[in-house]
Design an enzyme around this catalytic site. Sequence first.
Site, PDB file in Angstrom:
ATOM      1  N   GLY A   1       0.578  -1.672  -0.426  1.00 33.65           N
ATOM      2  CA  GLY A   1       0.359  -0.180  -0.160  1.00 33.65           C
ATOM      3  C   GLY A   1       1.215   1.234  -0.225  1.00 33.65           C
ATOM      4  O   GLY A   1       2.155   1.455  -0.403  1.00 33.65           O
ATOM      5  N   GLU A   2       0.187   2.024   0.642  1.00 36.23           N
ATOM      6  CA  GLU A   2       1.204   3.032   0.624  1.00 36.23           C
ATOM      7  C   GLU A   2       1.305   4.304  -1.165  1.00 36.23           C
ATOM      8  O   GLU A   2       1.204   5.520  -0.553  1.00 36.23           O
ATOM      9  CB  GLU A   2       2.338   3.548   1.282  1.00 36.23           C
ATOM     10  CG  GLU A   2       3.072   2.864   2.926  1.00 36.23           C
ATOM     11  CD  GLU A   2       4.169   2.575   2.798  1.00 36.23           C
ATOM     12  OE1 GLU A   2       4.786   2.925   2.083  1.00 36.23           O
ATOM     13  OE2 GLU A   2       4.106   2.410   3.851  1.00 36.23           O
ATOM     14  N   GLY A   3       1.068   3.947  -1.489  1.00 39.77           N
ATOM     15  CA  GLY A   3       1.445   4.541  -3.207  1.00 39.77           C
ATOM     16  C   GLY A   3       2.014   3.384  -3.870  1.00 39.77           C
ATOM     17  O   GLY A   3       2.645   4.178  -5.081  1.00 39.77           O
TER      18      GLY A   3
END
Length: 357
Positions: free
Chosen positions: A324-326
């Site tokens: 996640g997080e980008g």
Amino acid sequence: MLETTIAAIGPLDEPAMAAARDLQARLTKPAGSLGALEDLSVRLAGLAGACPPPLPEPAAVAIFAGDHGVHAQGVTPWPQEVTAQMIANFLAGGAVVNAFARQAGASVTVVDVGVATPLPVDPDDAGALGPRLVAANVRRGTRDMTVTAALTRDEARAALETGIRIAGELVDAGAGILLTGDMGIGNTTPSAALVAALTGTDPAETTGRGTGVDDETYRRKVGVVRTALARHRPDPADPLGVLAAVGGLEHAALAGLILGAAARRVPVLLDGVIAAGAALVAAALAPAAVGAMVAGHRSAEPGATVALRHLGLDPLIDLGLRLGEGTGALLALPVVTGAVRVLHEVATFDSAGVSEK
């Protein structure tokens, strides 16, 4: 704001796409030799309404953070406080997303749209040297979706409009492409519920192991998604209602970011399963918004593959990521840039004096 944004989202420009296909056919390479990159360049030309389309730069990552009432059902071993702690890590530049963003030359904006615990940083003090923090908390975490709706319709709308506003701010500041990011302990559970509800897929096929839960926790997680869907029976024809029933505040804000990007004819590079669930919401609200979406990677979370298939999007890379997080979107960013750069910089057979077959 939501209605005007949806009204501004139109289809891809057919003449620009035709021009891009024609240009691809005249470049000094065998026709079709760049595979999916050729299709991507054509689609981005259609989005921009120009051939070649603008280079997708600079890039801006928007990380939306929120907590989830369903955490109380034991769907993850991680404590909820980690959401706020990771925001501090983002702002200090110490997370994986920061490392990848520095590599890509991308800005990072962190948006508190629904964090439950007080943040260990002051928004007024953040962002001077690194990522910017935006305080936009709609409520301190969602409600437990197995007991009641996670959000009211007004709360879901407020988070959607937060995402739209952030998209507009980033584009106005010069961003040529937006990347989705997220942070929220337990957020793969509402993601699984959103994907199941909006695609009609069984929860066993949309629910993954998130941060790496054991077999017992995984079975509990699938059961939690089933319970929530059985309780609310969300109607996919009412995407705002689905979002309110089983979604998260970061899902809503990400859906808004996607809609905002599509309305401004700017591509949005999707990260993993959280973004995929949000993309389903955005597409249900405005089907033409899919034209602005680029699937960065194939998440190890099964719900992401289900969602992307439903949207008709093929991921650019597949590395088994589930952070996640980008992070996955950032790794895919050079692929998107390369697809467009070809149209700008590669010579045609005529201009280069190269014989065709």
